[in-house]
Design a protein around this motif. Structure first.
Motif, PDB file in Angstrom:
ATOM      1  N   ASN A  55      34.305  39.991  34.594  1.00  0.00           N
ATOM      2  CA  ASN A  55      34.164  39.002  35.669  1.00  0.00           C
ATOM      3  C   ASN A  55      35.133  39.242  36.827  1.00  0.00           C
ATOM      4  N   GLY A  56      35.924  40.281  36.716  1.00  0.00           N
ATOM      5  CA  GLY A  56      36.916  40.556  37.741  1.00  0.00           C
ATOM      6  C   GLY A  56      36.313  41.131  39.012  1.00  0.00           C
ATOM      7  N   VAL A  57      36.886  40.797  40.139  1.00  0.00           N
ATOM      8  CA  VAL A  57      36.422  41.285  41.440  1.00  0.00           C
ATOM      9  C   VAL A  57      36.586  42.800  41.535  1.00  0.00           C
ATOM     10  N   PHE A  58      37.781  43.296  41.198  1.00  0.00           N
ATOM     11  CA  PHE A  58      38.033  44.728  41.305  1.00  0.00           C
ATOM     12  C   PHE A  58      37.302  45.509  40.216  1.00  0.00           C
ATOM     13  N   TYR A  59      37.070  44.852  39.072  1.00  0.00           N
ATOM     14  CA  TYR A  59      36.266  45.486  38.029  1.00  0.00           C
ATOM     15  C   TYR A  59      34.884  45.836  38.570  1.00  0.00           C
ATOM     16  N   HIS A  60      34.286  44.902  39.296  1.00  0.00           N
ATOM     17  CA  HIS A  60      32.950  45.139  39.848  1.00  0.00           C
ATOM     18  C   HIS A  60      32.972  46.216  40.933  1.00  0.00           C
ATOM     19  N   LEU A  61      34.057  46.298  41.682  1.00  0.00           N
ATOM     20  CA  LEU A  61      34.170  47.360  42.680  1.00  0.00           C
ATOM     21  C   LEU A  61      34.169  48.737  42.017  1.00  0.00           C
TER      22      LEU A  61
END
Length: 317
Positions: A226-232
């Protein structure tokens, strides 16, 4: 900021290709020879050769624009285009090295012998927290912004050194790309997925031969989904990741080059901005299973060696 100086015609325009552009042409020539020599073994030889022809045409066109309007802005454009093409050259290494037998079983075994376990397998399990996961992904995602920041600082604050910095950055990338072609290691995310995590945990590292010639499946990155940078990071993997370029880690190597470039111009604020991102990135390469720990260590060592090699050769250009 005096914008006029960036569009004012230079008194002594550069007549030929930039050193950074010569690096691209040298790599282009080397890989063209490899493609022609191995034409029947390469999967997409015609597309690869036409792509190279377009790079030559684009480089010539940018040189012509600069000759018509020789100013700092058009010189910057020449460098930025070559940097943008790095994302095109990266998967190209896979198109060549996929015809060679995979070596991950060797590197995974070395990793096991050195550490007694697989750091890429256990790192994320040991520190699974949301904050740590996001810091790791932040570090990994900061790679290209770090490159842009360093080169723009050179361009705006020490323009005379900018062509040399561009040469060093692009030279480092293409030296790593040459290594990736002849050392076909795909990294944990691809190898673990192909072998099975349960087998890796048991210390079983089978030789997969030419398996990755036709397989590009990888594990999802560990961390907080659910992390923002994970999705990046996951989006970047989906867009351009290939089973290639694991040893040594060019992320660590090129980031090391960036740190040394920042040190060279004695910009303390730049070093302090880069340092935490650099540290996070080095650990992140293993945390997200993009690299074995020995890849990161080799990236650090080769990054220093490549920087000084390119720095001293640039004095003669």
């Amino acid at each position: 900021m005096d914008l006029k100086k960036y569009i004012t015609t230079e008194k002594k325009p550069r007549k030929g290709l930039l050193a950074a552009e010569w690096v691209v042409m040298a790599y282009l020539l080397l890989t063209t020879v490899i493609i022609l020599f191995c034409y029947t073994d390469v999967v997409n030889p015609k597309a690869m050769l036409w792509g190279r022809a377009r790079v030559v045409a684009m480089t010539a066109a940018l040189w012509f624009v600069y000759r018509l309007w020789p100013c700092r802005l058009t010189l910057l454009l020449r460098v930025l285009v070559q940097l943008a093409l790095l994302s095109w050259w990266y998967p190209d290494t896979y198109e060549i090295n996929r015809m060679f037998p995979n070596l991950d079983h060797v590197f995974a075994a070395w990793e096991q012998n050195l550490f007694g376990f697989q750091p890429a397998l256990l790192f994320s399990q040991a520190v699974p927290s949301h904050i740590f996961s996001e810091l790791m992904d932040l570090g990994y995602a900061s790679y290209y912004p770090m490159i842009a920041l360093v080169l723009l600082v050179y361009f705006f604050t020490c323009y005379k050194e900018f062509p040399r910095a561009a040469y060093i950055v692009l030279g480092a990338f293409f030296l790593y790309y040459v290594i990736f072609i002849f050392v076909p290691v795909v990294g944990p995310t691809f190898y673990y997925n192909a072998v099975g995590v349960d087998q890796i945990a048991k210390g079983v590292f089978p030789d997969l031969g030419l398996y990755f010639n036709n397989h590009q499946e990888c594990l999802p990155s560990p961390g907080d989904v659910n992390g923002v940078f994970y999705h990046l990071v996951e989006s970047a993997k989906e867009a351009g990741e290939r089973p290639t370029a694991a040893f040594p880690s060019s992320h660590v190597g090129c980031s090391t080059v960036l740190m040394l470039l920042a040190w060279h111009i004695k910009k303390r604020w730049l070093l302090w901005v880069l340092l935490p991102l650099f540290v996070l990135l080095c650990f992140a390469t293993v945390y997200i299973q993009a690299h074995y720990a020995i890849d990161a260590i080799a990236g650090l060592i080769t990054g220093v060696l490549i920087y000084f090699l390119l720095f001293f050769t640039s004095k003669k250009l």
